[in-house]
Design an enzyme around this catalytic site. Sequence first.
Site, PDB file in Angstrom:
ATOM      1  N   SER A 182       2.160   2.770   3.351  1.00 47.64           N
ATOM      2  CA  SER A 182       2.686   3.671   2.636  1.00 47.64           C
ATOM      3  C   SER A 182       3.366   5.064   3.199  1.00 47.64           C
ATOM      4  CB  SER A 182       1.607   4.278   1.615  1.00 47.64           C
ATOM      5  OG  SER A 182       0.723   4.848   2.124  1.00 47.64           O
ATOM      6  N   HIS A 210       2.885  -1.707  -2.401  1.00 45.15           N
ATOM      7  CA  HIS A 210       4.197  -1.165  -2.122  1.00 45.15           C
ATOM      8  C   HIS A 210       5.298  -2.223  -2.181  1.00 45.15           C
ATOM      9  CE1 HIS A 210       3.496   3.095  -2.271  1.00 45.15           C
ATOM     10  NE2 HIS A 210       2.189   2.982  -1.442  1.00 45.15           N
ATOM     11  N   LYS A 241       2.627   0.507  -9.544  1.00 43.39           N
ATOM     12  CA  LYS A 241       3.743   1.081  -8.888  1.00 43.39           C
ATOM     13  C   LYS A 241       5.135   0.379  -9.610  1.00 43.39           C
ATOM     14  CE  LYS A 241       1.416   2.837  -4.964  1.00 43.39           C
ATOM     15  NZ  LYS A 241      -0.088   2.027  -4.421  1.00 43.39           N
TER      16      LYS A 241
HETATM   17  C1  LIG Z   1      -1.388   2.273  -4.370  1.00 43.72           C
HETATM   18  C2  LIG Z   1      -2.197   1.518  -3.457  1.00 43.72           C
HETATM   19  C3  LIG Z   1      -3.498   0.760  -3.970  1.00 43.72           C
HETATM   20  C4  LIG Z   1      -4.109   1.217  -5.256  1.00 43.72           C
HETATM   21  O1  LIG Z   1      -3.629   0.802  -6.413  1.00 43.72           O
HETATM   22  P1  LIG Z   1      -4.122   1.293  -7.829  1.00 43.72           P
HETATM   23  O2  LIG Z   1      -3.852  -0.131  -9.044  1.00 43.72           O
HETATM   24  O3  LIG Z   1      -3.545   2.658  -8.212  1.00 43.72           O
HETATM   25  O4  LIG Z   1      -5.672   1.277  -7.649  1.00 43.72           O
HETATM   26  C5  LIG Z   1      -3.950  -0.184  -3.492  1.00 43.72           C
HETATM   27  N1  LIG Z   1      -3.580  -0.609  -1.949  1.00 43.72           N
HETATM   28  C6  LIG Z   1      -2.454  -0.196  -1.708  1.00 43.72           C
HETATM   29  C7  LIG Z   1      -1.857  -0.660  -0.307  1.00 43.72           C
HETATM   30  C8  LIG Z   1      -1.603   0.863  -2.165  1.00 43.72           C
HETATM   31  O5  LIG Z   1      -0.515   1.324  -1.833  1.00 43.72           O
END
Ligand SMILES: *Cc1c(COP(=O)(O)O)cnc(C)c1O
Length: 395
Positions: A182, A210, A241
Amino acid sequence: MNNIEQRLQDTLKQIEQQGLYKRERVITTPQGVKIKTRAGKEVLNFCANNYLGLANHPEMITAASGALHTHGFGMASVRFICGTQDLHKELERRIAAFLGTDDAILYGSCFDANTGLFETLLDDQDAVISDALNHASIIDGIRLCKAARLRYQHSDMNDLEDKLKQARQHRTRLIVTDGVFSMDGDIAKLNEITELAQRYDALVMVDDSHATGIVGPTGRGSAEHHGVLDKIDIFTSTLGKALGGGSGGFTAARQPVIDLLRQRSRPYLFSNTLPPPLAAAGIKALELVTRSSELRDKLKQNTAYFRNAMYSATFDIKPGEHPIVPVMLFDATLAQSMAAKLLEEGIYVIGFSYPVVPQGQARIRVQISAAHEHEHLDKAIRAFGKIGREMKIIE
Ligand SMILES: *Cc1c(COP(=O)(O)O)cnc(C)c1O
């Protein structure tokens, strides 16, 4: 109580002194390109994970509100008691079909999917081999399980191979990686990782939060990008996301993996079912992602346009093709003050510094969306140019 309050106050003061105190800006509009904050000003949003613009997409709203009327607001139950509707089964079926796995299992979030995964599948006879930059939820999930833990340097295939050799005596070896990291927007080397996995008889788990919906020719993620979709043993990802940005997460894998997760995975067994409107919106998001490549194409064009303009303006951009565009400033104070000045210009971005990124690697992380129009990108590029020159970051 006085003692603990004093201690907490001291910690808070420390956080503040280190410049790490996070303040939340209150938005008074739906999530989107143009948002208003409580300060009243309209700004262009360049820091959401709303990659396809589905967070406030009309078809998503219709799907969610439709389900609100046909399936109700909440389930007031975990899945195995009375919390499974046709919508949940349909969403799981579609996720599995999308990724080409036997089955999928829903969680309240990807964080839950990750914390419920490892301890269910592995014990002290096994080994987890994890990328050093993996997401916090993976780290926590691994901490909950009794398997031996080995950490390889970020995307370093030689180090991964060393760790695979070290783990040779273990019953099962599981390589674990984010699909897209990220902070840099770099894609895991899944072609090389799956090759090493084959050579050392290891399984591969990818958290594609992502990437799902946006990376790869048809949006099936980082493994599709590398042409190794069928070589991944376990996927986890989020609905929070690109797939609408509501909430919800999932694990997709072969049948026995999913079956055992339904029996033993603690965040699944002991936490409430995804609300029906979110399940319906998840189905709609997958439909939108598979129906056409229009949004993905626009995201790709927007990303290339923005990256090229920023290169031309001589900003130091981490190379890549992901809509995460790290604008490197290296100095934490510089990143914070540039983000503040950009906000005054109507561009909402956030500066990231240590410990979220390594010391001396402070940056502004821009995130591009298919919902951005050229005028929005141009406005951001102009603002970066103006503030960049004022602050003598560029010529
Ligand atoms: C955003 C993210 C999460 C968390 O996802 P949620 O559904 O908001 O709990 C987990 N792993 C990665 C790699 C992320 O970027």
